[in-house]
Design an enzyme around this catalytic site. Structure first.
Site, short mmCIF file in Angstrom:
data_model
loop_
_atom_site.label_atom_id
_atom_site.label_comp_id
_atom_site.label_asym_id
_atom_site.label_seq_id
_atom_site.Cartn_x
_atom_site.Cartn_y
_atom_site.Cartn_z
N HIS A 112 -21.67 5.92 78.02
CA HIS A 112 -22.62 6.78 78.74
C HIS A 112 -22.26 6.79 80.22
O HIS A 112 -22.15 5.75 80.85
CB HIS A 112 -24.05 6.29 78.51
CG HIS A 112 -24.52 6.51 77.10
ND1 HIS A 112 -25.20 5.57 76.37
CD2 HIS A 112 -24.37 7.60 76.28
CE1 HIS A 112 -25.47 6.07 75.17
NE2 HIS A 112 -24.97 7.28 75.09
N GLU A 115 -23.79 4.71 83.24
CA GLU A 115 -23.91 3.25 83.12
C GLU A 115 -22.72 2.55 83.79
O GLU A 115 -21.90 1.92 83.14
CB GLU A 115 -24.06 2.88 81.63
CG GLU A 115 -25.32 3.50 81.02
CD GLU A 115 -25.39 3.44 79.49
OE1 GLU A 115 -24.57 2.74 78.87
OE2 GLU A 115 -26.29 4.10 78.91
N ARG A 170 -25.28 11.60 81.39
CA ARG A 170 -25.11 10.62 80.31
C ARG A 170 -24.04 11.04 79.30
O ARG A 170 -23.25 10.23 78.84
CB ARG A 170 -26.46 10.46 79.60
CG ARG A 170 -26.44 9.75 78.25
CD ARG A 170 -27.84 9.77 77.66
NE ARG A 170 -27.89 9.34 76.26
CZ ARG A 170 -28.20 8.11 75.85
NH1 ARG A 170 -28.44 7.15 76.74
NH2 ARG A 170 -28.26 7.82 74.57
N HIS A 240 -23.01 -1.36 77.21
CA HIS A 240 -23.87 -0.33 77.80
C HIS A 240 -24.75 -0.96 78.88
O HIS A 240 -24.65 -2.15 79.15
CB HIS A 240 -24.79 0.25 76.71
CG HIS A 240 -24.08 1.12 75.70
ND1 HIS A 240 -24.22 2.48 75.67
CD2 HIS A 240 -23.25 0.81 74.68
CE1 HIS A 240 -23.50 2.99 74.67
NE2 HIS A 240 -22.89 1.99 74.06
N GLU A 314 -26.54 -4.46 76.27
CA GLU A 314 -27.18 -3.66 77.31
C GLU A 314 -27.28 -4.59 78.51
O GLU A 314 -28.07 -5.54 78.51
CB GLU A 314 -28.58 -3.18 76.87
CG GLU A 314 -28.58 -2.22 75.69
CD GLU A 314 -28.21 -0.79 76.08
OE1 GLU A 314 -28.04 -0.52 77.29
OE2 GLU A 314 -28.09 0.05 75.17
#
Length: 353
Positions: A112, A115, A170, A240, A314
């Protein structure tokens, strides 16, 4: 259940009134997004070239992939696995001491576009591998025994676009037939419960699943590479941000994977390793219940291809800066994440199948 969302300045009061009327508890995380965008460049490293403690643009990262391979020929090689929609080569780095029939771990960053901490981690991981090989026993063992395939940026076109046009972009940058809206969410574009839940069929949405599984050149190149190396790849890691989570399958269904107990205990131990450095707290568990149901993700796809150690990180933070994580947090974020990745890699090495 907490949801973070962005609101245009001219409707922000209206939105606040609606939230108050509905009795929804809320707080403003970032008062002025442009200020946060500007503030993320707070690194003391004021080099014009590549730096591991700065966010590097694509041109700088691409040059770095060539340099790091040239400087470490016995440990790193670079190849091209495909090209993006806009024609940029997708570079992959293979890390490891050469040896016969070695198993491998695949890791990608930059799915993405916004990020930015994600590609920063892939670069950091490569740096740590080449700088500590022969010094750190754990890293030396890993590189002697396994290969690491590192794809530093999957969604290169989108990443470039976040540098030139829209920091919050994104998706990919492909055109969609019959729509003026651009891009597909690459992490909804894999053939794993494709477009069934937590994904959109509308090209204008940020979670658009694409016209078909692997419709994007980037996801097709990644999937092709993994399929070609299925006999050797024993773990899949995808990086991510943000939320501080360590996820494993499934996201496209609430059903648990067959080795749930094992994955859960690896995630628990890896999260403990990560927290040992700066006390950063991670939540771990299956994607669907831990973050949200989402079909078509690369982690679920890799798992269903037979790669039984499949994890999504994440990274920092939990919303204070969100995607605009300041450069001053790159080093601590990468240092702590490295501990978790090394733990998982070591576990995989000890449980080859």
């Amino acid at each position: 259940m907490q949801v973070d969302f962005r609101v245009e300045a001219d409707v922000s009061f209206e939105v606040e009134d609606l939230l108050k009327e509905s009795g929804v508890e809320y707080r403003v995380l970032i008062d002025n997004l442009q200020d946060a965008v500007n503030a993320q460049f707070d690194s003391k490293a004021r080099t014009t070239g590549h730096s591991y403690e700065k966010y590097n643009n694509w041109e700088t990262i691409a040059a770095w992939t060539a340099d790091i391979a040239a400087q470490n020929p016995d440990l790193v090689s670079r190849s091209v696995i495909g090209e993006t929609y806009e024609g940029r080569p997708m570079y992959i780095l293979k890390l490891g001491k050469s040896g016969p029939n070695k198993k491998a771990i695949f890791m990608d960053c930059g799915f993405h576009a916004r990020e930015w901490i994600s590609p920063a981690f892939c670069q950091w991981f490569v740096k740590e591998a080449v700088e500590t090989y022969g010094k750190d026993t754990a890293m030396t063992t890993l590189l002697n025994s396994l290969d690491f395939y590192v794809l530093p940026v999957v969604n290169i076109d989108g990443y470039v676009y976040t540098w030139t046009s829209d920091r919050m972009w994104r998706k990919t940058r492909s055109k969609n037939a019959g729509s003026r809206c651009i891009g597909t969410d690459p992490n909804r574009n894999f053939n794993a419960g494709w477009c069934t839940l937590g994904a959109s069929k509308s090209p204008c949405d940020s979670t658009y699943c694409g016209s078909a599984p692997e419709s994007e050149k980037e996801t097709k190149a990644l999937a092709d590479f993994i399929r070609q190396h299925l006999s050797t790849i024993k773990a899949y890691l995808t990086i991510h941000s943000y939320s501080q989570l360590l996820l494993f399958p499934y996201s496209y269904t609430y059903k648990l994977p067959s080795n749930y107990e094992e994955l859960n205990s690896i995630a628990r131990a890896a999260s403990e390793q990560l927290a040992s450095l700066y006390n950063t707290k991670y939540t771990y568990g299956p994607g669907a219940t831990t973050i949200y149901p989402a079909a078509g993700g690369s982690d679920d796809w890799a798992y269903d291809e037979g790669i039984k150690y499949s994890f999504t990180f994440e990274l920092r933070d939990t919303g204070r800066y969100g995607f605009m994580l300041p450069e001053s947090q790159i080093k601590p974020t990468c240092e702590e994440t490295l501990l978790a990745v090394k733990y998982i890699a070591n576990y995989v090495l000890e449980h080859l199948y």
